[in-house]
Design a protein around this motif. Sequence first.
Motif, PDB file in Angstrom:
ATOM      1  N   VAL A 115     -20.015 -26.113  46.645  1.00 28.09           N
ATOM      2  CA  VAL A 115     -18.673 -25.821  47.144  1.00 28.09           C
ATOM      3  C   VAL A 115     -18.345 -24.388  46.750  1.00 28.09           C
ATOM      4  CG1 VAL A 115     -16.213 -26.292  46.847  1.00 28.09           C
ATOM      5  CG2 VAL A 115     -17.807 -28.184  47.123  1.00 28.09           C
ATOM      6  N   GLY A 116     -17.913 -23.600  47.727  1.00 23.17           N
ATOM      7  CA  GLY A 116     -17.508 -22.229  47.469  1.00 23.17           C
ATOM      8  C   GLY A 116     -16.049 -22.016  47.818  1.00 23.17           C
ATOM      9  N   LEU A 117     -15.280 -21.485  46.878  1.00 25.23           N
ATOM     10  CA  LEU A 117     -13.883 -21.139  47.126  1.00 25.23           C
ATOM     11  C   LEU A 117     -13.821 -19.637  47.393  1.00 25.23           C
ATOM     12  CD1 LEU A 117     -13.862 -23.697  45.052  1.00 25.23           C
ATOM     13  CD2 LEU A 117     -11.430 -23.202  44.944  1.00 25.23           C
ATOM     14  N   LEU A 118     -13.484 -19.276  48.632  1.00 19.21           N
ATOM     15  CA  LEU A 118     -13.578 -17.882  49.037  1.00 19.21           C
ATOM     16  C   LEU A 118     -12.476 -17.019  48.451  1.00 19.21           C
ATOM     17  CD1 LEU A 118     -15.630 -19.206  50.895  1.00 19.21           C
ATOM     18  CD2 LEU A 118     -14.842 -17.714  52.734  1.00 19.21           C
ATOM     19  N   ASP A 119     -11.270 -17.567  48.333  1.00 18.27           N
ATOM     20  CA  ASP A 119     -10.153 -16.748  47.852  1.00 18.27           C
ATOM     21  C   ASP A 119      -9.191 -17.633  47.065  1.00 18.27           C
ATOM     22  OD1 ASP A 119      -8.187 -14.932  47.350  1.00 18.27           O
ATOM     23  OD2 ASP A 119      -7.484 -14.769  49.414  1.00 18.27           O
ATOM     24  N   SER A 120      -9.298 -17.605  45.752  1.00 17.68           N
ATOM     25  CA  SER A 120      -8.409 -18.397  44.903  1.00 17.68           C
ATOM     26  C   SER A 120      -7.295 -17.557  44.295  1.00 17.68           C
ATOM     27  CB  SER A 120      -9.217 -19.057  43.775  1.00 17.68           C
ATOM     28  OG  SER A 120      -9.833 -18.058  42.973  1.00 17.68           O
ATOM     29  N   ASP A 121      -7.283 -16.259  44.581  1.00 13.43           N
ATOM     30  CA  ASP A 121      -6.377 -15.365  43.867  1.00 13.43           C
ATOM     31  C   ASP A 121      -4.912 -15.558  44.234  1.00 13.43           C
ATOM     32  OD1 ASP A 121      -8.546 -14.348  42.609  1.00 13.43           O
ATOM     33  OD2 ASP A 121      -8.660 -12.502  43.781  1.00 13.43           O
ATOM     34  N   ALA A 122      -4.634 -15.927  45.495  1.00 17.35           N
ATOM     35  CA  ALA A 122      -3.245 -16.072  45.913  1.00 17.35           C
ATOM     36  C   ALA A 122      -2.522 -17.114  45.063  1.00 17.35           C
ATOM     37  CB  ALA A 122      -3.183 -16.461  47.385  1.00 17.35           C
ATOM     38  N   ALA A 123      -3.240 -18.172  44.668  1.00 17.14           N
ATOM     39  CA  ALA A 123      -2.622 -19.238  43.884  1.00 17.14           C
ATOM     40  C   ALA A 123      -2.301 -18.806  42.453  1.00 17.14           C
ATOM     41  CB  ALA A 123      -3.539 -20.460  43.846  1.00 17.14           C
ATOM     42  N   LEU A 124      -2.907 -17.719  41.998  1.00 21.29           N
ATOM     43  CA  LEU A 124      -2.684 -17.276  40.618  1.00 21.29           C
ATOM     44  C   LEU A 124      -1.353 -16.556  40.436  1.00 21.29           C
ATOM     45  CD1 LEU A 124      -6.244 -15.864  39.799  1.00 21.29           C
ATOM     46  CD2 LEU A 124      -5.272 -18.030  39.009  1.00 21.29           C
ATOM     47  N   PHE A 125      -0.731 -16.141  41.538  1.00 22.39           N
ATOM     48  CA  PHE A 125       0.468 -15.316  41.432  1.00 22.39           C
ATOM     49  C   PHE A 125       1.612 -15.874  42.283  1.00 22.39           C
ATOM     50  CE2 PHE A 125      -3.256 -12.630  40.748  1.00 22.39           C
ATOM     51  CZ  PHE A 125      -2.969 -12.126  39.487  1.00 22.39           C
ATOM     52  N   SER A 126       1.791 -17.175  42.237  1.00 21.40           N
ATOM     53  CA  SER A 126       2.846 -17.821  43.009  1.00 21.40           C
ATOM     54  C   SER A 126       4.214 -17.523  42.407  1.00 21.40           C
ATOM     55  CB  SER A 126       2.614 -19.333  43.039  1.00 21.40           C
ATOM     56  OG  SER A 126       3.704 -19.995  43.629  1.00 21.40           O
ATOM     57  N   ALA A 127       5.213 -17.367  43.298  1.00 24.79           N
ATOM     58  CA  ALA A 127       6.588 -17.156  42.836  1.00 24.79           C
ATOM     59  C   ALA A 127       7.252 -18.468  42.420  1.00 24.79           C
ATOM     60  CB  ALA A 127       7.400 -16.489  43.951  1.00 24.79           C
ATOM     61  N   ASP A 128       6.638 -19.594  42.751  1.00 29.46           N
ATOM     62  CA  ASP A 128       7.169 -20.917  42.452  1.00 29.46           C
ATOM     63  C   ASP A 128       6.673 -21.359  41.074  1.00 29.46           C
ATOM     64  OD1 ASP A 128       7.915 -23.610  42.375  1.00 29.46           O
ATOM     65  OD2 ASP A 128       7.450 -23.935  44.486  1.00 29.46           O
ATOM     66  N   PHE A 129       7.553 -21.915  40.238  1.00 32.24           N
ATOM     67  CA  PHE A 129       7.122 -22.342  38.902  1.00 32.24           C
ATOM     68  C   PHE A 129       6.093 -23.468  38.984  1.00 32.24           C
ATOM     69  CE2 PHE A 129      10.376 -25.544  39.694  1.00 32.24           C
ATOM     70  CZ  PHE A 129       9.911 -26.667  39.032  1.00 32.24           C
ATOM     71  N   ARG A 130       6.010 -24.152  40.132  1.00 32.55           N
ATOM     72  CA  ARG A 130       4.992 -25.188  40.302  1.00 32.55           C
ATOM     73  C   ARG A 130       3.646 -24.600  40.721  1.00 32.55           C
ATOM     74  NH1 ARG A 130       7.559 -30.164  40.248  1.00 32.55           N
ATOM     75  NH2 ARG A 130       9.771 -30.129  40.820  1.00 32.55           N
TER      76      ARG A 130
END
Length: 732
Positions: free
Chosen positions: A555-570
């Motif tokens: 399994v390859g995750l191509l782009d996980s970076d967006a989830a690291l900087f969410s504006a939502d506390f969740r």
Amino acid sequence: MPILRLAIACPLRQLFDYTPPPDLNPDTLELLKPGVRLLVPFGRRQVTAILVETAAESALPADKLRAAVQLLDTEPVLTQPLLQLCQWAATYYKHPLGEILFAALPAQLRRGTEHNPAGTRQWRLSDAGKGLPAGALRRAPKQAQLLSLLQSQPALSDAEIASQGISRAVLRQLADKSIIESVDSPLRPRPGSSASGLELSPEQRTALSAINSHAAGFSCHLLDGVTGSGKTEVYLQLIAQVVEAGRQALVLVPEIGLTPQTLSRFRERFDAEIAVLHSGHTDAARLKAWEAARSGRAHIVIGTRSAIFTPLLKPGVIIVDEEHDASFKQQDGFRYSARDIAVKRAQLEEIPVLLGSATPSLESMYNAQQGRYQHLFLRERAGAGVLPEIATLDLRKQHLQGGMSAALLDAVSAELAAGNQVLLFLNRRGYAPTLQCHDCGYVAGCKHCDAHLTWHRAAGQLRCHHCDWRCAVPRACPDCRSSQLAASGVGTEQTEQVLTNLFPAVPVFRVDRDSMRTKGALEAVTEQVNLGKPCLLLGTQMLTKGHHFPGITLVGLLDSDAALFSADFRGPERMGQLLTQVAGRAGREDKTGRVLIQTHYPDHPLLNALLQGGYQNYAQQLLEERRQGGLPPFGQLLLVRADARNAQAAEQFLSALRRQLEQRYPGGAQLIGPLPAPLQRKQNRYRMQLLASSSNRGQAQALAAALISTAESLPEAKSVQWSLDVDPQDMT
């Protein structure tokens, strides 16, 4: 004359008083039960209403009361526990009861369509009818015909009566006279034999035994099992026991896409009637399934979020699969959590409820730690499966093709050469998230939202993924007229094209909302993948939930970076759940699996905490951070949203609301805002938010009631659309 207190589907938070229909039989009136529908005048229209209660008198003067036009049902369409559930939901979520009750009904019954229990209802003579002599009712030939038929047979179904040319009006006339009465076909005590289940592991046996030990009444269990640990097998064997006992099981799944796969497994396992309810069905199909559940003909009911309101004749268990999934929360209109409603319904029905997930929500984990839920663990994969190895790939200074680094492509090539299957995850559909001018920097934006347009190359369109506005791809930059328009970023279409070029001998299956629009598309892909031949699966979040592909080893995750900087506390919680769920697709049977996560931030503390400690430890760390910040589950949030044609109107309304609350309830809760929503303009309306938080849930409920009453009294409310979201799941 009793007063009928009715719920009507409208934004008003009140019941409406009516007098009974003038032609209603007094005996029928005396037996009237909450949950029946009536046709009533409402303003200049006639609408369907639901009886909630009867009263001896009304606060309105007698000359102001209007009479109901017609009784539509002889028996309630909503059971007493469901009525109680809807009333609780109206109180908790501060939403109009009428809208909740009608949301619990199939569309055809909301419109006032006569209730025909799909051929399961039967009619027989009442005690009064049995006393009538042969040849009675001669002045009404059709009534006499029906009476004669029932005098010669113990009972007749709707279909049998209709085949004799007897209308529903005749049925209703004899029912109003208490000459005949309806009865439902009984639930088959036991369906046919079921296929034997798999042999359970010791952990699975312990979990099933723990649930069975509380089967006699209400209990809530959190089945916390790693991906591939056999949670579904626990569900199936629990359901087999429930059905064997002559009761019904309700199973909630998060996505329509999971329903065919789940339904296939259930049909292979059970020789029983299974009803399926989700928004992809026609109104007629939903009504048929709803009626099968209500009458007891369906032993198992499978559905998405709204299926939690399905009536059951003999409920035995409720199961919520992937309980952490955000799609269980309704995001508009009646904003409820189907998971939380499921727990409350089980309490009212006095049956067990089972919440299952490999990545439980922080709220459920906290409830288990507090002893409200029984926490059950499945820590090992079922059979020969072992958890995959997980590693990161540093994307910094790397050349990418379709969003993929050379290291990832080498790994893909090696797995395919070994005869294995590969899953690549990219949560971004379309060809590219933006179309940009290389000369002047222009970026194509939506005319109606503060959002970039996504380039869908195959369709030759730019699309807004927020309001669905579409336009043709321009040939030149609208600002500088340059022809240097280029894709910026990568979507699944672009990656699919690159993979097809690099691996022409291997089929590439793209699974996203665009490619899976046609009926049966996802099932067809699943069948192809499960043949076990080498292939590439590329997809969005649709691929992460519940799918079992035994041939996938990488399994390859191509782009996980967006989830690291969410504006939502969740955001950190969702990132951990998503990465864990995607990683769980690898190595599910006898083949060793591995996971490669591409990132520009391999040293990010959240990512390292997840990879080094696993989801359980990661979740405990997040819970401690939530405790320190007073955030859910240690406090309760309320979110007031307002939108208007101009930003000033929405801001003025929320500012006035905040001032009033601070005067009336000083120090009662922390208020933040009004602030613009992260996407402030959507569909040409400007959106603002006011957030209220309290560490005390009772205080938060009182504040929610105050928010509603205060907002309704403000003159500024006339120029905006506003709503209250209790326990918001999406802050954006």
